[in-house]
Design an enzyme around this catalytic site. Structure first.
Site, PDB file in Angstrom:
ATOM      1  N   GLU A 110      -5.834   4.154   1.546  1.00 30.56           N
ATOM      2  CA  GLU A 110      -6.474   4.575  -0.113  1.00 30.56           C
ATOM      3  C   GLU A 110      -7.031   2.981  -0.342  1.00 30.56           C
ATOM      4  O   GLU A 110      -6.877   2.429   0.374  1.00 30.56           O
ATOM      5  CB  GLU A 110      -4.464   3.690  -0.864  1.00 30.56           C
ATOM      6  CG  GLU A 110      -4.515   3.643  -2.016  1.00 30.56           C
ATOM      7  CD  GLU A 110      -2.921   3.401  -2.796  1.00 30.56           C
ATOM      8  OE1 GLU A 110      -2.295   3.933  -2.342  1.00 30.56           O
ATOM      9  OE2 GLU A 110      -3.000   1.818  -3.147  1.00 30.56           O
ATOM     10  N   ASP A 116      -7.951   0.288  -2.818  1.00 28.38           N
ATOM     11  CA  ASP A 116      -7.777   0.172  -4.626  1.00 28.38           C
ATOM     12  C   ASP A 116      -8.651  -0.780  -5.630  1.00 28.38           C
ATOM     13  O   ASP A 116      -8.577  -2.445  -5.026  1.00 28.38           O
ATOM     14  CB  ASP A 116      -6.686  -0.526  -4.582  1.00 28.38           C
ATOM     15  CG  ASP A 116      -5.208   0.267  -3.673  1.00 28.38           C
ATOM     16  OD1 ASP A 116      -5.370   1.358  -4.446  1.00 28.38           O
ATOM     17  OD2 ASP A 116      -4.571  -0.371  -3.484  1.00 28.38           O
ATOM     18  N   GLU A 144      -7.494  -1.929  -8.829  1.00 30.42           N
ATOM     19  CA  GLU A 144      -6.517  -3.106  -9.944  1.00 30.42           C
ATOM     20  C   GLU A 144      -7.192  -3.398 -10.787  1.00 30.42           C
ATOM     21  O   GLU A 144      -7.282  -4.395 -11.025  1.00 30.42           O
ATOM     22  CB  GLU A 144      -5.253  -3.224  -9.875  1.00 30.42           C
ATOM     23  CG  GLU A 144      -4.722  -1.906  -8.999  1.00 30.42           C
ATOM     24  CD  GLU A 144      -2.893  -1.608  -8.273  1.00 30.42           C
ATOM     25  OE1 GLU A 144      -2.374  -3.018  -9.152  1.00 30.42           O
ATOM     26  OE2 GLU A 144      -2.780  -1.846  -7.294  1.00 30.42           O
ATOM     27  N   HIS A 200      -8.342  -6.922  -8.815  1.00 32.57           N
ATOM     28  CA  HIS A 200      -7.463  -7.053  -7.577  1.00 32.57           C
ATOM     29  C   HIS A 200      -7.687  -5.298  -6.707  1.00 32.57           C
ATOM     30  O   HIS A 200      -8.248  -5.117  -7.117  1.00 32.57           O
ATOM     31  CB  HIS A 200      -5.954  -6.707  -7.726  1.00 32.57           C
ATOM     32  CG  HIS A 200      -5.088  -6.952  -6.356  1.00 32.57           C
ATOM     33  ND1 HIS A 200      -4.572  -7.404  -6.687  1.00 32.57           N
ATOM     34  CD2 HIS A 200      -4.862  -5.644  -5.997  1.00 32.57           C
ATOM     35  CE1 HIS A 200      -3.669  -7.311  -5.060  1.00 32.57           C
ATOM     36  NE2 HIS A 200      -3.569  -5.934  -5.453  1.00 32.57           N
ATOM     37  N   ARG A 213      -4.138  -6.190   2.159  1.00 33.52           N
ATOM     38  CA  ARG A 213      -5.587  -6.366   2.889  1.00 33.52           C
ATOM     39  C   ARG A 213      -6.099  -6.642   1.255  1.00 33.52           C
ATOM     40  O   ARG A 213      -7.382  -6.672   0.902  1.00 33.52           O
ATOM     41  CB  ARG A 213      -6.489  -5.216   3.429  1.00 33.52           C
ATOM     42  CG  ARG A 213      -5.960  -4.772   5.048  1.00 33.52           C
ATOM     43  CD  ARG A 213      -7.027  -3.836   5.719  1.00 33.52           C
ATOM     44  NE  ARG A 213      -6.270  -4.060   7.180  1.00 33.52           N
ATOM     45  CZ  ARG A 213      -6.178  -2.917   7.060  1.00 33.52           C
ATOM     46  NH1 ARG A 213      -6.034  -2.088   6.086  1.00 33.52           N
ATOM     47  NH2 ARG A 213      -5.362  -2.722   8.247  1.00 33.52           N
TER      48      ARG A 213
END
Ligand code: NAG
Length: 299
Positions: free
Chosen positions: A108, A110, A112, A125, A136
């Protein structure tokens, strides 16, 4: 010395890969129509594709958030999306925009966006999971108000590295350090997902500030999706197929071996110095048994 030889051997592998791929015809898929490339997956009418598929909006109210996903799965790509985040008092809301594979040992990548009270800064984030393991996190403030206009959030994912960028400025790099035992996402195709949801138990000032439902519905908007990417379908990648699909797009495959040049390394440093507010790699309290290996690698 050990580090020099291992990085030069991975460089050779990447050169080999690139030349094989270029010899065969690397397909770049470009697109900009939400109807064609995405499906709304949840939210019971709260997610909408508008303007003939040029615009997509997600909304959140007390009863539900909403979300969408890409029709395609990708194994490597340079993926750009423009987002305009929930304006005003967005505290408690989270807009997630990410790539993810399936299964218990998923990969994944990401982004956010954690909302805030009017005038207080969003947190961007980021995280990278490989084989089901994340932890991480790096977090940033932005150098602009992400609710005032659309901005471009990009993920460059090639066999050597993952680079997160904002309006073309790199904010984070996660290198392929498999040679040092750090799993790197490179075997599992991923879909693009996005959702807008309530996370007021943790999102804003660690959960202190709750979502103000009198402001609902909250809305985030998306436009100008573009993917120069290897599309995965029925077990094979468009990037090494002898029968290219009819997908349109430019044939500029430089992203496949792209790295940060010295200008972009400087820009990355600038962001990390001035806008990074959390970095797992410096959290010696959390990793009291020793920092993760990618944090101590020198190249
Ligand atoms: C919200 O604003 C406060 C006060 O400036 C700040 O400490 C916090 O990092 C901001 N962002 C979030 C998501 O909490």
């Amino acid at each position: 010395m050990a580090s020099t030889s291992s990085s030069s051997s991975s460089f050779n592998v990447s050169l080999l890969l690139v030349s094989v791929l270029l010899g065969i015809s690397l397909i770049a898929v470009s697109a900009s129509n939400f109807y064609q490339d995405f499906a709304i997956t949840w939210g019971d009418g709260r997610a909408k594709m508008l303007n003939n598929g040029d615009l997509l909006t997600l909304s959140l109210d007390k009863a539900s958030g909403s979300g969408f996903q890409s029709n395609n799965e990708y194994l490597f790509g340079k993926i750009d999306m423009q987002l305009k985040l929930v304006p005003g008092n967005s505290a408690g809301t989270v807009t997630a925009y990410y790539l993810s594979s399936k299964g218990a040992s998923w990969d994944e990548i990401d982004f956010e966006f954690l909302g805030n009270l009017s005038g207080d800064p969003y947190i961007l984030h980021t995280n990278v999971f490989s084989q089901g393991k994340g932890n991480r996190e790096q977090q940033f403030y932005l150098w602009f108000d992400p609710t005032a206009d659309f901005h471009t959030y990009s993920i460059l994912w090639n066999p050597q590295r993952i680079i997160f960028s904002v309006d073309g400025t790199p904010i984070r790099e996660f290198k392929n350090l498999e040679s040092r035992g750090v799993p790197f996402p490179q075997n599992q195709p991923m879909r693009i997902y996005s959702s807008l949801w309530n996370a007021d138990d943790w999102a804003t000032r660690g959960g202190l500030i709750k979502t103000d439902w009198t402001q609902a519905p909250f809305t985030a908007s998306y436009r100008n999706f573009n993917a120069n990417a290897c599309v995965w379908s029925s077990g094979s990648s468009s990037c090494n197929s002898n029968s290219p699909s009819s997908a349109s797009g430019n044939n500029n495959n430089s992203w496949f071996s792209q790295e940060l040049d010295s200008t972009n390394q400087q820009r990355l440093k600038w962001v990390q110095k001035n806008y990074m507010i959390y970095n797992y790699c410096t959290d010696t309290k959390r990793f009291s048994q020793g920092l993760p290996p990618e944090c101590t690698a020198t190249s």
